[in-house]
Design a protein around this motif. Structure first.
Motif, PDB file in Angstrom:
ATOM      1  N   MET A 554      19.181  -6.359  -4.343  1.00 31.29           N
ATOM      2  CA  MET A 554      18.417  -5.217  -4.817  1.00 31.29           C
ATOM      3  C   MET A 554      19.389  -4.187  -5.390  1.00 31.29           C
ATOM      4  N   THR A 555      18.904  -3.354  -6.299  1.00 27.09           N
ATOM      5  CA  THR A 555      19.726  -2.283  -6.862  1.00 27.09           C
ATOM      6  C   THR A 555      19.456  -1.007  -6.080  1.00 27.09           C
ATOM      7  N   PRO A 556      20.447  -0.462  -5.384  1.00 26.85           N
ATOM      8  CA  PRO A 556      20.220   0.748  -4.581  1.00 26.85           C
ATOM      9  C   PRO A 556      19.634   1.871  -5.426  1.00 26.85           C
ATOM     10  N   GLY A 557      18.606   2.529  -4.879  1.00 26.18           N
ATOM     11  CA  GLY A 557      17.988   3.664  -5.530  1.00 26.18           C
ATOM     12  C   GLY A 557      16.978   3.325  -6.603  1.00 26.18           C
ATOM     13  N   GLN A 558      16.801   2.067  -6.930  1.00 26.97           N
ATOM     14  CA  GLN A 558      15.884   1.666  -8.001  1.00 26.97           C
ATOM     15  C   GLN A 558      14.561   1.184  -7.417  1.00 26.97           C
ATOM     16  N   LEU A 559      13.440   1.670  -7.990  1.00 24.30           N
ATOM     17  CA  LEU A 559      12.134   1.195  -7.543  1.00 24.30           C
ATOM     18  C   LEU A 559      11.998  -0.300  -7.841  1.00 24.30           C
ATOM     19  N   THR A 560      11.571  -1.047  -6.827  1.00 27.94           N
ATOM     20  CA  THR A 560      11.526  -2.505  -6.921  1.00 27.94           C
ATOM     21  C   THR A 560      10.165  -2.997  -6.473  1.00 27.94           C
ATOM     22  N   PRO A 561       9.458  -3.773  -7.288  1.00 22.79           N
ATOM     23  CA  PRO A 561       8.160  -4.325  -6.868  1.00 22.79           C
ATOM     24  C   PRO A 561       8.364  -5.544  -5.968  1.00 22.79           C
ATOM     25  N   LEU A 562       7.578  -5.602  -4.915  1.00 24.19           N
ATOM     26  CA  LEU A 562       7.581  -6.727  -3.983  1.00 24.19           C
ATOM     27  C   LEU A 562       6.154  -7.267  -3.894  1.00 24.19           C
ATOM     28  N   LYS A 563       5.991  -8.565  -4.102  1.00 25.17           N
ATOM     29  CA  LYS A 563       4.666  -9.175  -4.029  1.00 25.17           C
ATOM     30  C   LYS A 563       4.734 -10.412  -3.140  1.00 25.17           C
ATOM     31  N   PHE A 564       3.823 -10.495  -2.184  1.00 25.79           N
ATOM     32  CA  PHE A 564       3.695 -11.685  -1.353  1.00 25.79           C
ATOM     33  C   PHE A 564       2.335 -11.693  -0.692  1.00 25.79           C
ATOM     34  N   SER A 565       1.992 -12.829  -0.102  1.00 28.62           N
ATOM     35  CA  SER A 565       0.672 -13.021   0.494  1.00 28.62           C
ATOM     36  C   SER A 565       0.741 -12.898   2.003  1.00 28.62           C
ATOM     37  N   LEU A 566      -0.337 -12.406   2.598  1.00 34.30           N
ATOM     38  CA  LEU A 566      -0.513 -12.442   4.038  1.00 34.30           C
ATOM     39  C   LEU A 566      -1.330 -13.680   4.398  1.00 34.30           C
ATOM     40  N   PRO A 567      -1.294 -14.107   5.647  1.00 29.48           N
ATOM     41  CA  PRO A 567      -2.053 -15.301   6.038  1.00 29.48           C
ATOM     42  C   PRO A 567      -3.562 -15.129   5.871  1.00 29.48           C
ATOM     43  N   GLN A 568      -4.238 -16.260   5.881  1.00 30.03           N
ATOM     44  CA  GLN A 568      -5.694 -16.310   5.738  1.00 30.03           C
ATOM     45  C   GLN A 568      -6.386 -15.443   6.786  1.00 30.03           C
ATOM     46  N   ALA A 569      -7.372 -14.682   6.335  1.00 28.20           N
ATOM     47  CA  ALA A 569      -8.206 -13.885   7.236  1.00 28.20           C
ATOM     48  C   ALA A 569      -9.670 -14.213   6.987  1.00 28.20           C
ATOM     49  N   HIS A 570     -10.476 -14.062   8.016  1.00 25.48           N
ATOM     50  CA  HIS A 570     -11.934 -14.216   7.907  1.00 25.48           C
ATOM     51  C   HIS A 570     -12.510 -13.218   8.905  1.00 25.48           C
ATOM     52  N   HIS A 571     -12.553 -11.958   8.488  1.00 16.81           N
ATOM     53  CA  HIS A 571     -12.733 -10.854   9.436  1.00 16.81           C
ATOM     54  C   HIS A 571     -13.771  -9.867   8.919  1.00 16.81           C
ATOM     55  N   ALA A 572     -14.416  -9.189   9.856  1.00  9.02           N
ATOM     56  CA  ALA A 572     -15.333  -8.096   9.545  1.00  9.02           C
ATOM     57  C   ALA A 572     -14.817  -6.820  10.218  1.00  9.02           C
ATOM     58  N   PHE A 573     -14.513  -5.809   9.404  1.00  7.90           N
ATOM     59  CA  PHE A 573     -14.222  -4.472   9.921  1.00  7.90           C
ATOM     60  C   PHE A 573     -15.575  -3.772  10.098  1.00  7.90           C
TER      61      PHE A 573
END
Length: 642
Positions: A554-573
């Motif tokens: 990573m470049t210190p001080g530079q805004l960096t986009p991070l994209k990844f997935s979370l595990p499967q959910a099947h939930h009701a809030f």
């Protein structure tokens, strides 16, 4: 006088006479009486195509004829899994890991359990998750061929059977179950793969998105160190947090235990990135390259602390068209790893309203197996997808798992934005920033301290449902929360993380958790007031943000986009609940610490490499941080939208 004469007589005996007297208490061969048993046990050594013999235990209901066989291929001791004549009753003999004794209670199945190559009673060399023959395996055999040879032998040499074989297993045994699908034997009629190891770099046992799951070092030590797990990992403190922190890097701790002698550990050390070694043995990729020929049931646990990635990855790889979906079934249950074979009315503090495991075995697994394996096959009315809706605690059935799309789909993506003031909502909000100091000397624990190592005290089995309030109280954990909901919000799918960050360092880990915050008062369950329940959570090692096979700083001080997935959910809030998103930079000692100073291989980081870093999360604006939720339907505006 009598004692003296006796001693004198003993002294006059020759050594041969003394040995003969000692040996006389033990017969040359002892036969157990099993006349009252309701089963017979047969142990055989099944030859593979290369001459290696695999130790196999066959448990037959006494007097049974024309019965199908249920096979499990395991590295976890076939004789131990079949009771080894510890009970005269079949159901009791099959209590324990992977056995589902309810399947055998009525004597309509033959149980077969086999030690895989190199483990316990089987010959050959043990290779962890032995890859298919090819670039990673130059031998003539793999789990697919060993399964083929085993099924072929069983279908021809067990006269009490009807010649039909099903295979089932959990975890590693789920992995071997899936390998049976590669050019399957004609006698293989059904596969049930539960919580399988599938891609051990992306999200199963060894890594998650590049972060090493060092909590598994003791498993590797005992499981791979010897054929029969005869060496045991040792601790010098009962607290895992202290043990791993004191040990330094994962590599330093492994070296202190002498693990360089273990070939599989050396492979981990050599392949920290998602290179060809991991890509070519990922089971979902393997199965995607061939047709699905055998009816298959995949079982996924929504709070699986060990293999939360595998079953869903295989489902996505195989549910390609209507013809393949006709041979594919998916069950998603509210369990931990392997929890579908235990009592399923609760997990940790979370009550589920019914014995969900019993429902699975009696209403899903047993009908599936009976339909494809019994000669008088009953009709199968089981839906192809059966998913337990956590939050509302009910089973739902559907023909296939819905996919999210922008319009016209039952599931639509909605961005839950991280907003200034530690708020979250479905509009971007004002532009701002939030930050914390990530200090490797004080990593965020994955459980409240102390994290005890003994099985009796361990919370490992239910840590994914542990209350997150203690973690959120730390200054190095950011917690963004919505207003209370006025209507249910249901999600189905894998939430997607879009995080924009900057760091003062060259590397870092980022953990994102989607949390259901309970109301302050819960009728009938006062202990659940304010509870913070993780619905889905995972980690990304940022060096792999662009290409998992090629780490970059990573470049210190530079805004960096991070994209990844979370595990499967099947939930009701539910109404009155709130949604929370937590962001942090360690999850210790579940994952090894990122030193944050750039090093080529984190396994080999030195003490001086571990440096604090200032982390900033971007809020609002064109680079707003958000969690994209797969929301069912189009709910009316939420309070946080206004």
């Amino acid at each position: 006088m009598r004692i003296a004469l006796a001693l004198l007589a003993l002294l006059m005996w020759s050594p041969q006479q003394v040995l003969a007297q000692a040996a006389a208490d033990m017969p040359e061969k002892f036969e157990r009486v099993t006349a009252g048993f309701d089963y017979d046990l047969r142990t055989v050594e099944i030859p593979m195509r290369d001459g290696v013999k695999l130790h196999t235990v066959i448990v037959l209901p006494r007097g049974g004829r024309q019965l199908p066989m249920l096979l499990t291929r395991t590295p976890y001791d076939a004789e131990g899994m079949t009771g080894h004549l510890r009970s005269s009753h079949l159901v009791d003999a099959l209590e324990g890991y992977d056995n589902f004794p309810e399947l055998f209670a009525d004597g309509r199945y033959i149980r077969v359990v086999q030690d895989i190559r190199g483990k316990y009673g089987s010959e050959g060399a043990y290779i962890v998750n032995r890859p298919l023959r090819g670039p990673l395996n130059d031998s003539a055999t793999d789990h697919a061929t060993d399964t083929w040879d085993t099924v072929d032998w069983l279908s021809r040499h067990v006269p009490e059977s009807n010649g039909k074989v099903g295979i089932l297993g959990i975890s590693y045994d789920g992995f071997t179950s899936l390998m049976a699908l590669v050019k399957p034997h004609p006698a293989l009629k059904a596969v049930a793969a539960m919580n399988p190891m599938v891609d051990n770099w992306k999200g199963d046992d060894w890594f998650h998105n590049g972060a090493f799951r060092q909590i598994n070092l003791p498993y590797i030590y005992s499981q791979v160190g010897t054929r029969a797990n005869s060496v045991t990992w040792w601790d010098d403190t009962p607290d895992q947090y202290t043990l791993f922190l004191r040990g330094g890097s994962a590599g330093a701790l492994a070296s202190a235990r002498g693990m360089e002698d273990i070939g599989f550990y050396r492979k981990l050390l050599a392949h920290p990135a998602y290179d060809a070694f991991w890509q070519q043995q990922a089971v979902d990729r393997v199965l995607a390259q061939q047709p699905l020929e055998v009816p298959t049931m995949l079982v996924h646990s929504l709070w699986d602390q060990e293999d939360i990635y595998g079953a869903m990855a295989v489902y996505r790889a195989l549910a390609r068209d209507e013809a393949e979906r006709a041979r594919l079934w998916l069950v998603m249950g509210p369990w931990n790893h392997g929890g579908e074979q235990g009592e399923g009315s609760a997990l940790g503090a979370i009550r589920l309203g019914s014995d969900t495991s019993r429902t699975f075995v009696h209403d899903m697994l047993r009908p599936f197996l009976d339909h494809f394996l019994q000669d008088q096959a009953p009709a199968l009315s089981l839906a192809h997808v059966n998913a337990f809706r956590t939050g509302e605690n009910r089973w739902e059935s559907m023909s296939e798992l819905p996919r999210a799309c922008a319009s016209g789909c039952p599931v639509q993506p909605r961005r839950l934005y991280l907003q200034p003031g530690m708020r979250a909502g479905f509009t971007p909000g004002a532009t701002g920033q939030a930050g914390y100091t990530a200090d490797p000397a004080k990593p965020v624990p994955y459980l409240p301290l102390p994290i005890l190592t003994s099985e009796k005290d361990s919370a490992w089995g239910h840590w994914l449902v542990t209350d997150q309030r203690e973690m959120g109280a730390r200054p190095d954990v950011l917690s963004f929360v919505t207003e209370p909901l006025t209507q249910p919000l249901r999600i189905t799918g894998m939430p997607q993380v879009e995080l924009t960050v900057s760091t003062s360092a060259q590397d870092g880990d980022f953990v994102v958790k989607l949390i259901d915050v309970y109301p302050d008062a819960v009728p009938g369950q006062p202990e659940m007031g304010g509870y913070q329940l993780m619905v889905a959570a995972d980690i990304l090692r940022a060096r792999y943000r662009q290409d998992p096979a090629r780490p970059v700083p990573m470049t210190p001080g530079q805004l960096t986009p991070l994209k990844f997935s979370l595990p499967q959910a099947h939930h009701a809030f539910l109404p009155g609940h709130r949604l929370m998103v937590q962001v942090q930079s360690s999850w210790f000692p579940l994952y090894d610490r990122n030193p944050q100073r750039w090093v080529e291989n984190i396994f080999q980081a030195k003490p001086e490499d571990y440096l604090p870093a200032q982390i900033t999360v971007q809020l609002g604006g064109p680079q707003a941080s958000a969690l994209i939720l797969p929301v069912e339907g189009v709910p009316a505006p939420l309070p946080a939208d206004r």
